[in-house]
Structures are given as structure tokens and as C-alpha cells.
Design a protein around this motif. Sequence first.
Motif, PDB file in Angstrom:
ATOM      1  N   GLY B 268       0.890  -1.246  -0.123  1.00 24.97           N
ATOM      2  CA  GLY B 268       0.149   0.016  -0.016  1.00 24.97           C
ATOM      3  C   GLY B 268       0.739   1.275   0.108  1.00 24.97           C
ATOM      4  N   PRO B 269       0.138   2.224   0.048  1.00 28.42           N
ATOM      5  CA  PRO B 269       0.958   3.530  -0.202  1.00 28.42           C
ATOM      6  C   PRO B 269       1.197   3.997   1.004  1.00 28.42           C
ATOM      7  CG  PRO B 269      -1.302   4.006  -0.499  1.00 28.42           C
ATOM      8  CD  PRO B 269      -1.158   2.428  -0.291  1.00 28.42           C
ATOM      9  N   PHE B 270       2.495   4.799   1.005  1.00 26.84           N
ATOM     10  CA  PHE B 270       2.944   5.256   2.547  1.00 26.84           C
ATOM     11  C   PHE B 270       3.432   6.633   2.358  1.00 26.84           C
ATOM     12  CE2 PHE B 270       6.538   3.603   0.239  1.00 26.84           C
ATOM     13  CZ  PHE B 270       7.577   4.628   0.083  1.00 26.84           C
ATOM     14  N   GLN B 271       3.708   7.563   3.359  1.00 31.34           N
ATOM     15  CA  GLN B 271       4.088   8.636   3.327  1.00 31.34           C
ATOM     16  C   GLN B 271       4.714   9.344   4.663  1.00 31.34           C
ATOM     17  OE1 GLN B 271       0.858  11.427   2.145  1.00 31.34           O
ATOM     18  NE2 GLN B 271       1.579  13.070   3.552  1.00 31.34           N
ATOM     19  N   LEU B 272       5.718   9.872   4.558  1.00 33.49           N
ATOM     20  CA  LEU B 272       6.155  10.287   5.664  1.00 33.49           C
ATOM     21  C   LEU B 272       6.834  12.007   5.413  1.00 33.49           C
ATOM     22  CD1 LEU B 272       7.360   9.592   8.683  1.00 33.49           C
ATOM     23  CD2 LEU B 272       9.664   9.444   7.586  1.00 33.49           C
ATOM     24  N   GLU B 273       6.138  12.948   6.146  1.00 34.01           N
ATOM     25  CA  GLU B 273       6.720  14.191   5.998  1.00 34.01           C
ATOM     26  C   GLU B 273       7.866  14.626   6.921  1.00 34.01           C
ATOM     27  OE1 GLU B 273       3.355  17.142   5.158  1.00 34.01           O
ATOM     28  OE2 GLU B 273       2.227  15.313   5.411  1.00 34.01           O
ATOM     29  N   ILE B 274       8.975  15.257   6.605  1.00 35.68           N
ATOM     30  CA  ILE B 274       9.901  15.578   7.538  1.00 35.68           C
ATOM     31  C   ILE B 274      10.141  16.905   7.510  1.00 35.68           C
ATOM     32  CG2 ILE B 274      12.480  14.917   7.934  1.00 35.68           C
ATOM     33  CD1 ILE B 274      12.242  12.385   6.245  1.00 35.68           C
ATOM     34  N   ASP B 275      10.079  17.327   8.493  1.00 36.90           N
ATOM     35  CA  ASP B 275      10.474  18.843   8.806  1.00 36.90           C
ATOM     36  C   ASP B 275      11.893  19.290   8.997  1.00 36.90           C
ATOM     37  OD1 ASP B 275      10.648  21.723   9.313  1.00 36.90           O
ATOM     38  OD2 ASP B 275       9.665  21.524  11.199  1.00 36.90           O
ATOM     39  N   PHE B 276      12.638  18.822  10.037  1.00 34.98           N
ATOM     40  CA  PHE B 276      14.000  18.611  10.098  1.00 34.98           C
ATOM     41  C   PHE B 276      14.533  17.309  10.745  1.00 34.98           C
ATOM     42  CE2 PHE B 276      12.744  20.494  13.954  1.00 34.98           C
ATOM     43  CZ  PHE B 276      13.706  20.057  14.797  1.00 34.98           C
ATOM     44  N   ILE B 277      16.007  17.209  10.798  1.00 34.25           N
ATOM     45  CA  ILE B 277      16.500  15.993  11.493  1.00 34.25           C
ATOM     46  C   ILE B 277      17.603  16.558  12.273  1.00 34.25           C
ATOM     47  CG2 ILE B 277      17.889  14.084  11.180  1.00 34.25           C
ATOM     48  CD1 ILE B 277      16.548  13.750   8.185  1.00 34.25           C
ATOM     49  N   GLY B 278      17.404  16.741  13.533  1.00 36.40           N
ATOM     50  CA  GLY B 278      18.660  17.332  14.342  1.00 36.40           C
ATOM     51  C   GLY B 278      19.231  16.381  15.323  1.00 36.40           C
ATOM     52  N   LEU B 279      20.042  16.932  16.295  1.00 40.10           N
ATOM     53  CA  LEU B 279      20.768  16.295  17.252  1.00 40.10           C
ATOM     54  C   LEU B 279      20.379  16.992  18.616  1.00 40.10           C
ATOM     55  CD1 LEU B 279      24.200  15.662  16.142  1.00 40.10           C
ATOM     56  CD2 LEU B 279      22.392  13.916  16.162  1.00 40.10           C
ATOM     57  N   LEU B 280      20.335  16.089  19.498  1.00 41.17           N
ATOM     58  CA  LEU B 280      19.846  16.649  21.004  1.00 41.17           C
ATOM     59  C   LEU B 280      20.800  16.113  21.938  1.00 41.17           C
ATOM     60  CD1 LEU B 280      17.668  18.253  22.762  1.00 41.17           C
ATOM     61  CD2 LEU B 280      16.675  15.968  22.761  1.00 41.17           C
ATOM     62  N   SER B 281      21.169  16.704  22.931  1.00 43.81           N
ATOM     63  CA  SER B 281      22.039  16.397  24.132  1.00 43.81           C
ATOM     64  C   SER B 281      21.029  16.491  25.159  1.00 43.81           C
ATOM     65  CB  SER B 281      23.330  17.262  24.190  1.00 43.81           C
ATOM     66  OG  SER B 281      23.811  16.863  25.563  1.00 43.81           O
ATOM     67  N   ASP B 282      20.368  15.320  25.530  1.00 44.14           N
ATOM     68  CA  ASP B 282      19.577  15.126  26.567  1.00 44.14           C
ATOM     69  C   ASP B 282      20.266  14.863  27.942  1.00 44.14           C
ATOM     70  OD1 ASP B 282      17.576  14.879  28.165  1.00 44.14           O
ATOM     71  OD2 ASP B 282      16.588  13.278  26.995  1.00 44.14           O
ATOM     72  N   GLN B 283      20.245  15.754  28.992  1.00 44.18           N
ATOM     73  CA  GLN B 283      21.179  15.457  29.805  1.00 44.18           C
ATOM     74  C   GLN B 283      20.573  14.423  30.924  1.00 44.18           C
ATOM     75  OE1 GLN B 283      24.315  16.447  30.297  1.00 44.18           O
ATOM     76  NE2 GLN B 283      24.056  17.373  28.262  1.00 44.18           N
ATOM     77  N   ALA B 284      19.163  14.313  30.888  1.00 39.19           N
ATOM     78  CA  ALA B 284      18.491  13.482  31.562  1.00 39.19           C
ATOM     79  C   ALA B 284      18.724  11.969  31.070  1.00 39.19           C
ATOM     80  CB  ALA B 284      16.893  13.460  31.659  1.00 39.19           C
ATOM     81  N   HIS B 285      19.196  11.779  29.803  1.00 38.33           N
ATOM     82  CA  HIS B 285      19.342  10.380  29.272  1.00 38.33           C
ATOM     83  C   HIS B 285      20.646   9.947  29.645  1.00 38.33           C
ATOM     84  CE1 HIS B 285      18.254   7.111  26.689  1.00 38.33           C
ATOM     85  NE2 HIS B 285      19.458   7.153  26.431  1.00 38.33           N
ATOM     86  N   THR B 286      20.857   9.017  30.695  1.00 40.37           N
ATOM     87  CA  THR B 286      21.963   8.431  30.996  1.00 40.37           C
ATOM     88  C   THR B 286      22.599   7.199  30.353  1.00 40.37           C
ATOM     89  OG1 THR B 286      21.168   7.739  32.833  1.00 40.37           O
ATOM     90  CG2 THR B 286      22.374  10.150  33.006  1.00 40.37           C
ATOM     91  N   GLU B 287      21.760   6.479  29.833  1.00 43.91           N
ATOM     92  CA  GLU B 287      21.850   5.109  29.376  1.00 43.91           C
ATOM     93  C   GLU B 287      22.946   5.053  28.384  1.00 43.91           C
ATOM     94  OE1 GLU B 287      18.567   1.667  28.308  1.00 43.91           O
ATOM     95  OE2 GLU B 287      18.855   3.357  26.873  1.00 43.91           O
ATOM     96  N   SER B 288      23.806   4.031  28.587  1.00 45.19           N
ATOM     97  CA  SER B 288      24.853   4.151  27.540  1.00 45.19           C
ATOM     98  C   SER B 288      24.510   3.152  26.344  1.00 45.19           C
ATOM     99  CB  SER B 288      26.494   3.776  28.036  1.00 45.19           C
ATOM    100  OG  SER B 288      26.312   2.575  28.566  1.00 45.19           O
ATOM    101  N   PHE B 289      24.010   1.947  26.705  1.00 40.33           N
ATOM    102  CA  PHE B 289      23.652   1.125  25.781  1.00 40.33           C
ATOM    103  C   PHE B 289      22.433  -0.038  26.546  1.00 40.33           C
ATOM    104  CE2 PHE B 289      24.553  -2.861  22.916  1.00 40.33           C
ATOM    105  CZ  PHE B 289      24.406  -2.025  21.684  1.00 40.33           C
ATOM    106  N   ALA B 290      21.538   0.181  25.509  1.00 41.20           N
ATOM    107  CA  ALA B 290      20.257  -0.553  25.881  1.00 41.20           C
ATOM    108  C   ALA B 290      20.149  -2.236  25.999  1.00 41.20           C
ATOM    109  CB  ALA B 290      18.911  -0.094  25.155  1.00 41.20           C
ATOM    110  N   TYR B 291      21.046  -2.874  25.483  1.00 40.78           N
ATOM    111  CA  TYR B 291      21.364  -4.283  25.216  1.00 40.78           C
ATOM    112  C   TYR B 291      22.256  -4.779  26.003  1.00 40.78           C
ATOM    113  CZ  TYR B 291      18.456  -2.269  21.512  1.00 40.78           C
ATOM    114  OH  TYR B 291      17.391  -1.703  20.866  1.00 40.78           O
TER     115      TYR B 291
END
Lengths: 424, 300
Positions: B268-291
Motif C-alpha cells: 500500500g501507499p506510504f507517506q512521511l513528511e519530514i521537517d528537520f533532522i537534528g541532534l539533541l544532548s539530553d542530560q536526563a538520558h544517562t543510558e549508554s547502551f540498551a542491550y
Amino acid sequence: MKCLRALLVAGELSARRGSFLKKDLLQFQRSSSLQNSRLLPVRSIQLSTVLGTSNFTVKNREKHDKESTNQSLMKTEDLFEATSIHEKTKATFQEAVDIFCKRDIHRKGHVDFIYAALRKMPEYGVEKDVNVYNKILDVFPKKVFIPQNIYQKMLKYYPRQQDCGVHVLEQMEHYGVMPNKETRSLLLEIFGDRSNPVRKYQRIMYWFPKFKHISPYQVPTPLPEDPIGLAKLSLQRIAADLNAKVTVHQIPHLEILDSEKVINHPHIVGIQSPDQQSLLASHNTEKPIFLEGPFRLWLKSKCVYYYVLRAEPSEENMVEVIDPERNFYYPMHLDIDLERDVLDDYEFDTDKVEEGPVFAMCMAGAENKATLAKWIVSLQETNPILHDIVVIFRLTHSTQELQSNEEIEEDNARAQAKFFKQEV
Amino acid sequence: MASSFMMLDSLFLLNKYRWQSSLYRTLADGYHSRWYSSYQKPGTSIGKISPWKNVDVNFKKGVEEIKTQCGLLKKEIVDFLKDINQNQLEDYMLNQTKVLWEFRNEQDLNKWVLSSDAEIGGKSEIYIKLHKNKQSAILYGNLNTTVPRDGVTKYSGYCAMVSKPEVIAFHRTKLYDWSNFNSLYLRVRGDGRPWMINISPNKYDSTRMKDVYNYFIFPRGGPYWEEIQVPFSKFFFSSQGRIQDGQYEIWPDRISTLGFTIADKVDGPFQLEIDFIGLLSDQAHTESFAYELYEKNLKK
């Protein structure tokens, strides 16, 4: 040559502890080839203790042998065709597998049969059933493919069979079927510990649960059959607001007129949040609002369509600024920075996409203007301002991106809307 | 006999991976399409071309090429030195967000490469276009899971968009350094279909050609835009399209490309609208690797 034969016979005698019949010996002597498999010690083939469904006994071996010689030229696919002449269901699929299992003690050609069965699965609609996969795995003869010594363990023992086993698991993975304990014990019984299929099983069991709940917008399986239930579910998903209220504007029913004409009234389900309601209430009545759609929404493999009531972007839609001198005793507006640290700044250096506000959304059973007009009329009860606003229909026949304003369509719609306005 | 086969094999490998050698690419005349895609259509034989056949030994040309490359290198060095004063320190000290890709004009669309299973004989389609208001890009198309009838391919149905790696002096790819940030930040509007994000790290050698780090995003659908934050710690390691047993953290200081893939097995048809792609330094996220970082074969 004769003496060699005698030696072999003697060997056989010792191997089978003299328990074979005279008939066999005679047959052996008559046969010209030395490789008669019936006299060679066959490694015992045991049936799974897990399933134990097939009531196969060694007694009727000869009878089956005769059958298998007759059917040896039969294609594996034909087995499925033969059992399912009338209908293709889980029962007929399992019947075909049972017939194959009972046909031959050696399970001759089981790898080809398993590949054929895997290919046939979607046809029978059993591709998401764990028990059927277990049934297919049960076709493998047990304990034959387990490596017995270090050299067999070192090399890939019975590679074709192991690849086939991995293929079964891969198809399970492809259709998102979680293997169960039965699958595990079957694989251990067939291929033994640390074989490729068991490794594959372990990998599936490791990764599947990790990704099972990563989607923040879980869709129930199976989806509700009822169109109103489905519409409620999808509207609540796209509304992105827990305060949004779902309203069923029209329950689907058939209306029979006096002239025996039947009018079908499709379902109309709408959603509006208090924020959207207040936005609509503050809308400038001189500016028209637009009914756009249909837009696509996918709920796993189901595609549904929705319509949006919205306005063009304008300066008036921005949040109004409260005059700071309106109240001298306490501030009317508090601008407290509740970020994590003094230097934290999580703003991105881009302009946001300018879009008009959304006032309401709906899903309808039929894609025509009359149905959508009914929705607007129904919305007027809770949003009296709609009496004074012109609603322009911007309907696209082919579903395209949001706000793809087709000019031609718009002109048509404008005419329609005027008509609609008069009607109201 | 065996040794001759070995020779042939090594020649093939040399042929396959020679493009990575920057010296070779400087010397060779033009590129072969197979250098970019190792996909070989089932039924076709491997063309065993001697690696020296394409080399056009032309001294004059070689000197000119080296001159242009040196010019590029000089520019690169100057840019780097300029950059130290202006951006990098500020990036490091203050910036918690960074916009990597925006979609505001046609040039922004040219930074991306589209591909679908049409390459392997499938029937999916993917297109990208700029939104009318020139503020976002629309990635749309049609997914088709019809398997190509070549007798080998088992599954089909994917569409992908990958960022073009920027080529700098001596045909090296420019690598992104995202080590100041710990998550990817997207502003998108989808139609309810899941997408996969692929981050491809630096290819140090031929064994790491197909290494990718993946994670999934689930756009909500509907008329509202949505901000999705994907921490780097969530990305799992895969090679040749298979999740690997040995999992390793992503190294965000050497990233070559970013890509999006849709392959949810639904026609079937699909669609994705993208405004921008960026990077964030989230200080609250401390996990280094999830697996879990297990050893592959544990000793008892």
C-alpha cells in the motif's frame, strides 16, 4: 563373492541377534545387490514424545513400504492438493502433514516436503499459527541429526536438514510468530543442543520480547470488526489529546422510504478536544474554514481514512498576548523557565512549519459530501459559531499529502459549500 | 586446482573492494556502478575483470588529478582551521541542539539518495518532493511485497532514503562527529506506518562494509506534527541485514550516513513528511547502551 555374502549374513546375524526371519534371509540371498537396506541395521527412528499424535507402529512397516513405492513419483505439492479439494483450512493442512508422516518410516524426502509446506502456508491461512509450525517441525525424524562425536559437532552435521530447520524458524520470524516451549523441545530432540536451528530459536527468543512493546501507539490484535469501534480507536490515536471527546454523530442504519427506496446512512464518528473547541470559538467568522480529506491512517495492515476541519494559517490564530498592565496585583501570565538547568536550551534553530489550526476530525462510512455535511450540521450543536462560518470542502479523490490544495477541486467545493450554506 | 580457485577468489575480492582504496580511485578512470552496490542479480555470472584492466595509466592525467585533490585538501585544512575558532568550541560548550538536515529548497533534497526493491526486481516505488509551502519534504511511494521471480529471492518490499556521503579530498567520505549529543531528534508527520532509522558508521575495512546501527520510529499519524527523540543508546548493531549476537555501542564520533527504511510487509501507499533532522544532548538520558553486552561463546 559368495564367501563375502556369507560373512555379511553372519555379521547381520550377530547384529540383530538372530531375530530376523527366514523369509528375509531368502530374500537377501535372492537379491543381486548387496545394499539391501532392510537387512542393514537401521538406526531407530523415534517419534516425538511431545506431540505423539501419529499412531505409527513398526508392525505395519511392510504395508507402508508398498504404499511408498507406489507414491514415490508423487510431487510433494500434490499431497496438499489431494487433501484440500474442497477447502483450504488448518484441518486439511494438518491432514496433509499427517498423511506424509504415516507414509514412510524413513520420512523420505521430508526436507522437500517441509519446504513445500512452508510455501503453502499463506494459502491455507495458517502462517501465523505456532501449532502448525510445530506440526511441521515434527515431520523431522527425531534423534538422527544429533551429532554423536566431536568431529560431527565440529562440522555442520546434516547441513541440509539444519538449513531447513532454520528456514522454518525464519518464516516464523517473518510472520512475527513467537516460538513456544514445544518448539524448543522439538528442536532439541531433532537437532540437539547448539545446532543452528536451536541457535536461531535462541536469537528469536532474545530479540522478540525486546521489541514487542517499543511502539508507543499499540494497536490491538485483532482490530475491532465494528466500524464505529475502529473509528473511535483511530481517532483517539490521531487526536494526540487525552481530553478529546469522541462523538458518534450517526449510527449506520438503513432508512426505507414510502416509495420503497432504501437510503443507506453510513456511520459518522467525530472527535474534538476542548482546546480545538475554544480555537474554533475564537475563529474570525469572516474567514472560511476548510474540510479536507480523505487522509490515510494505517493501523498495522488496515488502512482507514479521516477528514479534518481546519483553517488557513494566519496571524489571528496566534496566542493572544495579555496586556501586562491589566492586573497590577498579581501577574496574569507567568513565564517560568522550567528547564533542567540554567544553561539548558532545547530549542532548535529552525522555523516551524506554518499550518492552520485543526478544529475537529471525523471518520465516515461513505466518502461523499452529503455525509460530511451531516457531520458539520451535527458539530453546530456544540459549536454554535459554525452557523456563521463558511465551510469549504476540499476533497481529493486520490489520497494525497495533507494540505494538497487542488485548485480545480476547490472551485467545485466552493460552489458546493455555498449551496450547503443556503441549505442550512 | 585448488590454489587457482583461491587465486580467482582473491582476485574477485580485490575487484570488489578495490574502490575503497583511495589511491586506486585517484588513479582509475571513472567509477563502476557495482562498486557502490554489491548486489548481484541471481543467474548472472560474476564478471571477472582484472583490476588493472580499467586503469588508464596516463601520467599527465594523474598529475592533474593529484593537483585537484591537493587543492581540495588545502581547502579542507583551511576550513578546519577556520572552524575551530568559530563553531566547534561553541558547539562543545554551549549547544545542546543541532540541526543536521532541513528541507527548505531543492538543494536539500539532492542531499539524499532514494532506493527501493526495484533494484532487485521488486515493484515498490519511492519519491521525494518538497512541500508546497517549502518548509518540509514529503517522502511518499507505494510498497509492494511481490517477490521477484528469479528463483532465489525469498522476501521483497522495501523502500529507503539514505543521506549522500560528502566526498572530500582523495575520495574520502566526510564523517560526522556527533559525540557532543546523545540522541537523534526528528520532527515528522507520518501515516501510522513504522520506519527504521539506519546509522551507518565509518567503514574501516571490507569486513565492516555492511555494518549498520538500526532502530525504529513509530509516527502517530494524523494532522499533527510529532517530535520523536531516538537516543543513540537504543540503536542495535546489525550486519548484512541481520541482528548480530555481539552487540556494541555506536561510536557517534565517526558516522558516515543516516537512512530511513520502510519494510513493514504491508502492501500500500506510504507517506512521511519530514521537517528537520537534528541532534539533541539530553542530560536526563544517562543510558549508554540498551542491550546486554554478552560474550559470544561463554566458557563454562
